[in-house]
Design an enzyme around this catalytic site. Sequence first.
Site, PDB file in Angstrom:
ATOM      1  CG  HIS A 101       0.294  -4.095  -5.872  1.00 34.00           C
ATOM      2  ND1 HIS A 101       0.406  -3.691  -7.126  1.00 34.00           N
ATOM      3  CD2 HIS A 101       1.323  -3.287  -5.336  1.00 34.00           C
ATOM      4  CE1 HIS A 101       1.179  -2.737  -7.524  1.00 34.00           C
ATOM      5  NE2 HIS A 101       1.620  -2.493  -6.580  1.00 34.00           N
ATOM      6  CG  ASP A 103       2.599   0.384  -3.751  1.00 32.84           C
ATOM      7  OD1 ASP A 103       2.540  -0.395  -4.487  1.00 32.84           O
ATOM      8  OD2 ASP A 103       2.625   1.636  -3.649  1.00 32.84           O
ATOM      9  CG  HIS A 257      -1.363   0.836  -7.165  1.00 31.32           C
ATOM     10  ND1 HIS A 257      -1.260   0.695  -5.732  1.00 31.32           N
ATOM     11  CD2 HIS A 257      -0.199   0.506  -7.629  1.00 31.32           C
ATOM     12  CE1 HIS A 257      -0.173   0.521  -5.528  1.00 31.32           C
ATOM     13  NE2 HIS A 257       0.610   0.551  -6.384  1.00 31.32           N
ATOM     14  NE  ARG A 272       7.362   3.426  -4.984  1.00 29.03           N
ATOM     15  CZ  ARG A 272       7.014   2.072  -4.549  1.00 29.03           C
ATOM     16  NH1 ARG A 272       6.017   1.485  -5.004  1.00 29.03           N
ATOM     17  NH2 ARG A 272       7.839   1.352  -3.865  1.00 29.03           N
TER      18      ARG A 272
HETATM   19 FE   FE2 Z   1       2.626  -0.508  -6.485  1.00 32.25          FE
END
Ligand code: FE2
Length: 281
Positions: A101, A103, A257, A272
């Site tokens: 995918h 993000d 990723h 993140r």
């Molecule tokens: Fe992701």
Amino acid sequence: MRNTRFDIALLSGAGGAEISGVDVAQELDDGTIAEIRGALNDHCVVFFRDQELDAERHKAFARRFGEIFIHPNYVGMSDDPEILMVRREPGDTTYVGEDWHTDTTMWPEPPLGAILYGIDIPPYGGDTMFANQYLAYDALSAGMKKMLDGLRAVHSDILVAGPQAGKNKGRSTKHRDGPDWRETRTTHPVVRTHPETGRKMLFVNKSYTVGFEGMTEAESRPVLDFLFEHGNRPEFTFRFRWQKGSIAFWDNRSTKHIALGDTGPFRRLLRRVQVCGDRPV
Ligand SMILES: [Fe+2]
């Protein structure tokens, strides 16, 4: 030719570069930030090793590249909406990032990128793979490129968030799934032009892209399935092995990723921060 202020070691022919000689917890000068941004544009993902980064310094580093993106499906799930703790505990049956995918592409202005920091890393397993979407576009036939040119795709978070997705059961990282959750849906060009490099790339992904604008699900599905698989052919990919203190900073425009689920009995914990991006054209 850039006046390189640090060392760069390329990870593969498809992309990825490890930067050494930079302590990202420090206040970096504009020239160094510009060089990191240049490396990100050139190599799609940049990596750093052996960094000591608390949440505040992590966010300060991210802010050098843009505003911090507040993820609509994680807001309210922790004390700090600017941070997502990506946690997988032993026994989890599902986890964040388990399909290829890009993000948050259901958003009209998807994030420019994400900066992920390794805190608790298993002795093996849990690598992240990336796929270069410039190469994916370039490898398409002239006929397919012509067909996709001008086509727009519908992106939605209906498959990955909200109560109907059923993702929270079995995983330690929880997204919003209460009764007030609403789908976010938008359209983006299937072939996107990178705002900094000017290069064309494929911009569809399995987690968020649900169809082509103006076409039925049945009409869209075969071509989408082809593009999803084509976009992560092995020759477009590269793979990062995490260590405690590692950072992966990916260009969320030019890459897809996937997190690998082979962590077995071990915990995997990363922090993140996402950086705001612009409207795809
Ligand atoms: Fe992701």
